[in-house]
Design a protein around this motif. Structure first.
Motif, PDB file in Angstrom:
ATOM      1  N   TYR A   1      12.249 -11.232  -6.731  1.00  0.00           N
ATOM      2  CA  TYR A   1      11.709 -10.325  -7.759  1.00  0.00           C
ATOM      3  C   TYR A   1      11.537  -8.933  -7.138  1.00  0.00           C
ATOM      4  N   PRO A   2      12.521  -8.029  -7.212  1.00  0.00           N
ATOM      5  CA  PRO A   2      12.508  -6.742  -6.495  1.00  0.00           C
ATOM      6  C   PRO A   2      11.282  -5.868  -6.806  1.00  0.00           C
ATOM      7  N   TYR A   3      10.687  -6.051  -8.013  1.00  0.00           N
ATOM      8  CA  TYR A   3       9.534  -5.205  -8.345  1.00  0.00           C
ATOM      9  C   TYR A   3       8.270  -5.615  -7.589  1.00  0.00           C
ATOM     10  N   ALA A   4       8.284  -6.748  -6.872  1.00  0.00           N
ATOM     11  CA  ALA A   4       7.109  -7.227  -6.142  1.00  0.00           C
ATOM     12  C   ALA A   4       6.692  -6.217  -5.058  1.00  0.00           C
ATOM     13  N   ARG A   5       7.703  -5.570  -4.417  1.00  0.00           N
ATOM     14  CA  ARG A   5       7.365  -4.610  -3.364  1.00  0.00           C
ATOM     15  C   ARG A   5       6.626  -3.397  -3.951  1.00  0.00           C
ATOM     16  N   ASP A   6       7.091  -2.964  -5.163  1.00  0.00           N
ATOM     17  CA  ASP A   6       6.423  -1.828  -5.811  1.00  0.00           C
ATOM     18  C   ASP A   6       4.979  -2.180  -6.134  1.00  0.00           C
ATOM     19  N   ALA A   7       4.781  -3.389  -6.627  1.00  0.00           N
ATOM     20  CA  ALA A   7       3.426  -3.830  -6.962  1.00  0.00           C
ATOM     21  C   ALA A   7       2.553  -3.869  -5.715  1.00  0.00           C
ATOM     22  N   ALA A   8       3.154  -4.360  -4.598  1.00  0.00           N
ATOM     23  CA  ALA A   8       2.402  -4.455  -3.343  1.00  0.00           C
ATOM     24  C   ALA A   8       2.041  -3.073  -2.826  1.00  0.00           C
ATOM     25  N   ALA A   9       2.955  -2.076  -3.052  1.00  0.00           N
ATOM     26  CA  ALA A   9       2.698  -0.711  -2.600  1.00  0.00           C
ATOM     27  C   ALA A   9       1.495  -0.129  -3.339  1.00  0.00           C
ATOM     28  N   LEU A  10       1.315  -0.517  -4.577  1.00  0.00           N
ATOM     29  CA  LEU A  10       0.215   0.014  -5.384  1.00  0.00           C
ATOM     30  C   LEU A  10      -1.113  -0.694  -5.078  1.00  0.00           C
ATOM     31  N   ALA A  11      -1.051  -2.059  -5.054  1.00  0.00           N
ATOM     32  CA  ALA A  11      -2.302  -2.820  -4.962  1.00  0.00           C
ATOM     33  C   ALA A  11      -2.476  -3.582  -3.660  1.00  0.00           C
ATOM     34  N   GLY A  12      -1.514  -3.403  -2.723  1.00  0.00           N
ATOM     35  CA  GLY A  12      -1.599  -4.163  -1.475  1.00  0.00           C
ATOM     36  C   GLY A  12      -0.923  -5.523  -1.614  1.00  0.00           C
ATOM     37  N   ASN A  13      -0.610  -6.135  -0.451  1.00  0.00           N
ATOM     38  CA  ASN A  13       0.078  -7.437  -0.472  1.00  0.00           C
ATOM     39  C   ASN A  13      -0.874  -8.503  -1.012  1.00  0.00           C
TER      40      ASN A  13
END
Lengths: 287, 227
Positions: A98-110
């Protein structure tokens, strides 16, 4: 021996209805037995594949003592292998799917926890191991695919058990059918048997045509059912392989042949046993 | 050849007393008649000798051996030593005269190469060598009974039992059958004939045992019919 064979063929022709009914029942039984066995073969193959794939995943708390946990779960019976997947590795895996997972992690942390992944030796052990690991300190939650593993195992086992039950009943029915057919044949020959006994025939001599009859019925049923089974299974396997390539259907002749040979031998043995019981009983009644 | 020692036979289901305290001997090579009314015990005597029934009390010996020695699988060995002829000739109707006689040899395992000579001799003894291809239904009742005698003697048994062998036959055929049985006896075979046929017993005189209600009431070495 030719005399006994001729007598057996004459008896089969004279009692055609009883013989045909036995032959039909026996063939159907063997077909069902063969279908159940081949199904079981494929169920086992599927279970093996499931077992190879199923993992129990333990999501760890931040304060978990990872080396101690890893060492402990490796000692559990039924655990084939255990390894740690760090939260960074989990994120990388998720990003791959799911490529958008990295963007989400960048915003809210891993958001992913460190995870212990365990391979089990038997798929049926998944629940037990999951429950044990769940109780360990430092483990937040455990996931083992309960939604699909449990129903799959239950369904496959139920199919297998029901199949064996059905076959057992059918085999019993076939045995009684042969008993009946041989008894009818012996009753039709009662005058001849009476004369034989007066002339000093041994029980073995009297029963021989009927034993041959039982073996012949078993042999014919075996040839018909094994031919039908082999042809239809191979055709079905070919179509399944085309339609669902991921399904691990068995098409290897070296694996299928022993089952078919076993069915044929079973058929002959049942024919022989049925005749033995029927002739023994009939002759005992005459004594 | 046959030795009955205080033999009693009671059929278990009906509790019928078929023979009571019967003591008698039949010597090797003898020809005897067994006479008596229906139910006197003639057939029960035959059943005991053939081990179709076992004595309730007493002992039966055949050729010196007690009947109890022929247990289970040995019973056929006893029956191979006894030729049997019945009122109903018990021929197999799908087999011709030759095959009916040969059937006896097949059953006891005589090699097939010996059949032609032995069957032909047996059929010649009963005067039916020329009818060996005939099916039983193509033969008269007298001829059928003669085929049955041929079947009984083809294995050269030392003992021949005939239970009402002339029961279904006219006078002429009855005499013919009796003559054949006498010829068989002259060759050394012990012959026991159970019969109602007064005229035959009076004409062809032999030792006669008379049974009444299961008991031996008369043993006449000179023969004669007296119930």
């Amino acid at each position: 021996m030719m005399y006994h064979l001729r007598q057996a063929l004459l008896a089969m022709r004279a009692n055609f209805t009883a013989t045909f009914s036995t032959l039909t029942t026996m063939t159907i039984t063997l077909l069902v037995l063969g279908a159940v066995l081949l199904l079981t073969l494929n169920v086992n193959r599927t279970l093996e594949q499931l077992e190879a794939q199923v993992e129990v995943a333990a999501f760890l708390k931040d304060d978990a003592n990872i080396p101690a946990l890893l060492g402990q779960v490796k000692l559990y019976q039924g655990v084939h292998d255990a390894r740690l997947v760090s939260r960074e590795q989990v994120l990388a895996e998720m990003t791959r799917d799911y490529p958008y997972a990295r963007d989400a992690a960048a915003l809210a942390g891993n958001p992913f926890p460190n995870t212990l992944r365990m391979r089990v030796e038997r798929v049926q052990d998944s629940r037990r191991i999951a429950n044990i690991v769940q109780a360990l300190p430092g483990v937040a939650t455990v996931e083992y695919g309960a939604n699909y593993v449990d129903p799959a195992v239950k369904t496959l086992n139920a199919i297998r058990t029901a199949g064996y039950g059905l076959v057992a009943l059918l085999l019993l029915g076939t045995l009684f059918n042969i008993l009946n057919a041989v008894r009818v044949a012996m009753f039709a020959r009662r005058n001849e048997i009476g004369v034989m006994r007066l002339l000093g025939a041994t029980p073995a001599f009297i029963r021989m045509p009927h034993l041959i009859e039982g073996v012949l019925v078993g042999l014919i049923a075996a040839v018909v059912s094994v031919s039908v089974l082999a042809a239809s299974y191979l055709e079905l396997a070919k179509r399944v392989a085309q339609l669902v390539p991921v399904f691990p259907i068995v098409t290897d002749l070296n694996t299928i042949a022993p089952i078919l040979v076993g069915i044929a031998l079973l058929s002959i043995v049942i024919g022989l046993l049925g005749s033995l019981f029927a002739t023994s009983r009939y002759l005992r009644e005459l004594e | 050849m046959i030795d009955f020692n205080h033999v009693t036979l009671e059929y278990p289901v009906t509790r019928t007393l078929a023979l009571e305290d019967l003591t008698m001997q039949v010597a090797r090579g003898e020809f005897i008649y067994l006479v008596g009314h229906s139910g006197a015990g003639k057939s029960s005597f035959m059943n005991l000798v053939l081990k179709r029934a076992l004595p309730t009390r007493g002992e039966v010996r055949i050729a010196g051996e007690p009947l109890s020695r022929y247990r289970g699988r040995r019973t056929p060995l006893l029956r191979r030593r006894i030729g049997t002829v019945f009122q109903d000739n018990l021929l197999l109707h799908h087999l011709n005269a030759y095959d009916n006689v040969a059937f006896s040899l097949r059953v006891i395992g005589v090699p097939q190469r010996e059949w032609p000579q032995r069957v032909t001799t047996a059929l010649r003894t009963v005067g039916l060598e020329h009818k060996k291809q005939a099916l039983p239904l193509q033969l008269s009742l007298g001829e059928q009974q003669r085929v049955a005698i041929a079947r009984a003697i083809v294995s050269n048994p030392p003992l021949l039992l005939a239970d009402e062998p002339t029961g279904n036959l006219d006078h002429e055929n009855s005499r013919e059958v009796l003559k054949i049985l006498q010829n068989v006896n002259l060759r050394g075979t012990t012959v026991v004939v159970a019969t109602h046929a007064r005229e035959l017993v009076e004409t062809f005189r032999h030792r006669t045992l008379t049974l009444r209600k299961g008991r031996l009431v008369r043993d006449d070495p000179d023969g004669g019919y007296s119930l």
